[in-house]
Design an enzyme around this catalytic site. Structure first.
Site, PDB file in Angstrom:
ATOM      1  N   HIS A  45      -5.653 -14.937   6.533  1.00 33.85           N
ATOM      2  CA  HIS A  45      -4.931 -13.809   5.940  1.00 33.85           C
ATOM      3  C   HIS A  45      -5.906 -12.676   5.560  1.00 33.85           C
ATOM      4  O   HIS A  45      -5.718 -11.517   5.962  1.00 33.85           O
ATOM      5  CB  HIS A  45      -4.174 -14.296   4.697  1.00 33.85           C
ATOM      6  N   GLU A  46      -6.940 -13.025   4.827  1.00 31.25           N
ATOM      7  CA  GLU A  46      -7.895 -11.993   4.385  1.00 31.25           C
ATOM      8  C   GLU A  46      -8.660 -11.409   5.563  1.00 31.25           C
ATOM      9  O   GLU A  46      -9.019 -10.229   5.557  1.00 31.25           O
ATOM     10  CB  GLU A  46      -8.850 -12.559   3.323  1.00 31.25           C
ATOM     11  N   HIS A  76      -6.704  -8.544   6.865  1.00 30.72           N
ATOM     12  CA  HIS A  76      -6.968  -7.317   6.092  1.00 30.72           C
ATOM     13  C   HIS A  76      -8.328  -6.727   6.482  1.00 30.72           C
ATOM     14  O   HIS A  76      -8.464  -5.522   6.689  1.00 30.72           O
ATOM     15  CB  HIS A  76      -7.003  -7.622   4.590  1.00 30.72           C
TER      16      HIS A  76
END
Ligand code: ZN
Length: 488
Positions: free
Chosen positions: A254-255, A258
């Site tokens: 997920h990170e 980003h």
């Protein structure tokens, strides 16, 4: 030097200082000595004062009046500077200071109330936050909708009405999927423990496969996973739990989504207003498509299963198909950040409706807990058992983040749109994911979306990448197809 050049030189320095301030808070969450907290608060406050003075500097207004844009990039730079300047000068200085002071204190009040399971200890502070945020929204809104004015900080040009129409369309389908899934028998659970060093190695390996550039980033451990920075210094954090390797693996993916967005922006835009992700919703679309549509797909789960067998040996799951089901199982739960792809959006809709009502003065802080609990039971089918599983679970409201929650679901909606376009652009996507080759998928996202940074408005950048304007339909098709098949 033209007014535009003067303005951009000034902005570049402001951007650089803002990156320094961001790195201070990264440091605070990762390696700062415990005893430095007091000094750090003062350091961060001093940085914030410098940044505020630059954002409201009257020269910016004069430059904006005189500046001429000679191309598309300059038009976008001026649009973002104008927006930020207008916002900064609309909020009276005493209100901005009062909000900063209150929200730095209220986070601690919230944390204590949460560990004591004591809603009444938090509500007076929350009332103060709501009052000040309403005053801020009044200053920003020019007589328009208060909640819309707050959304604008996170998702420019998005309106609450549009979100509520979208969410109302999604909600019945999500509730139906949730009901069907929870009626199913439970799956076997993983048998750990899962060696921490092996989790960290595997997560770093996955970060690299998903395209994270370690020459311009680093991964550290922190209490909460997050990504910070932009351009040539984009850092992420991870955490581990010895009984649950998915926490580390999927929060890292997920990170990385980003971080890859920030790393993927055209270097020509670095340290300029358009040199960062355009909105929270578009940002979240990248983290979600990496984590969910790609990372939790049947094809990629097959590949990940092999990696996990190599890393941990036998962990109680005997085949790829069962592994895929375990990764995607729907379970009863109260906590937003632990929710699956279906129930996550129900969590967001609950918060969206409540905070919108608070800002409209249609719901009072004193009635908030009852409203939360009623809505939770209606959408999830069971009652909240304690405040830390209900109203007190999220930090956002305590620090004045109203209008932020809906961008999480908007990110899911955008991810749904992007995934349909990606599948069309890469016809053998599944075969590639099955062998752990993410280059075409992440390359497509970089080329069609990430590279632009803030050059286009959020809706426009999604529309350009997908060829059609975003709607919730692709996400709902994707969820329905995936989870109906899993339930069959
Ligand atoms: Zn995120």
């Amino acid at each position: 030097m033209s007014a535009f050049d003067d303005l951009m030189a000034f902005e570049r320095e402001t951007q650089a200082l803002a990156r320094v301030a961001g790195r201070l808070s990264w440091d605070q969450e990762t390696v700062m000595p415990r005893g430095a907290a007091g000094q750090r608060a003062e350091e961060a406050g001093a940085m914030e004062a410098v940044l505020h003075a630059r954002r409201t500097d009257p020269r910016v207004g004069a430059w904006l009046d005189a500046a001429e844009a000679k191309d598309e990039v300059a038009v976008a730079q001026l649009r973002l500077i104008r927006r930020s300047y207008a916002r900064a000068i609309k909020v009276p200085a005493d209100l901005a200071t009062a909000l900063a002071r209150l929200t730095s204190k209220s986070q601690g009040v919230w944390a204590e109330a949460r560990s004591a399971e004591d809603v009444s200890a938090f509500l007076p502070t929350l009332q103060e936050v709501v009052t000040l945020k309403r005053r801020e929204a009044e200053a920003l809104s020019d007589g328009g909708d208060l909640y819309d004015a707050l959304i604008d900080d996170f998702e420019p040009q998005m309106k609450a009405l549009e979100l509520s129409v979208m969410f109302d369309e999604m909600r019945p389908g999500l509730v139906a999927l949730r009901e069907a899934a929870l009626a199913q028998p439970a799956l076997a659970s993983l048998s750990g423990p899962f060696d921490e060093a092996a989790q960290l190695r595997l997560s770093r390996d996955l970060a690299q496969k998903f395209g994270y550039d370690f020459d311009r980033g680093r991964i550290d451990k922190a209490v909460h996973p997050f990504s910070s920075g932009s351009g040539d210094d984009v850092r992420i954090t991870m955490r581990t739990a010895t009984d649950d390797p998915f926490n580390c693996i999927y929060s890292t993916i997920h990170e990385v989504g980003h971080a890859c967005y920030e790393q993927g922006i055209d270097p020509a835009h670095h340290l300029t207003p358009i040199g960062q992700g355009v909105s929270m919703g578009v940002h979240e679309s990248q983290s979600r498509i990496y984590e969910n549509q790609i990372g939790r797909s049947r094809a990629f789960c097959g590949y990940l299963y092999g990696l996990m067998r190599d890393a941990f040996g036998d962990f109680g799951v005997t085949d790829e198909e069962t592994f895929y089901r375990v990764v995607n199982r729907l379970e009863r739960g109260y906590i937003r950040t632990e929710a699956d792809e279906v129930q996550y959006n129900l969590h967001i809709m609950l918060r969206f409706d409540l905070e919108r009502a608070l800002m409209a003065d249609a719901l009072q802080v004193s009635d908030l807990e009852a409203a939360w609990n009623d809505r939770f039971e209606a959408d999830f089918g069971y009652a909240v058992d304690r405040p830390s599983n209900g109203l007190l679970q999220d930090v956002h409201w305590s620090v004045g983040l109203f209008g932020y929650f809906p961008t999480y679901s908007l990110g899911n909606v955008y991810a749904g749109c992007l995934f349909e376009a990606l599948q069309e652009a890469v016809p053998d996507l599944e075969a590639q994911l099955a062998r752990g080759d993410l280059s075409a998928a992440t390359g497509w996202l970089r080329k069609n979306l990430q590279v632009h940074g803030g050059l286009y408005e959020p809706r426009e950048v999604i529309t350009r990448a997908c060829g059609t304007a975003p709607t919730a339909a692709p996400l709902m098709r994707y969820l329905d197809q995936k989870f109906r098949a899993l339930l069959a």
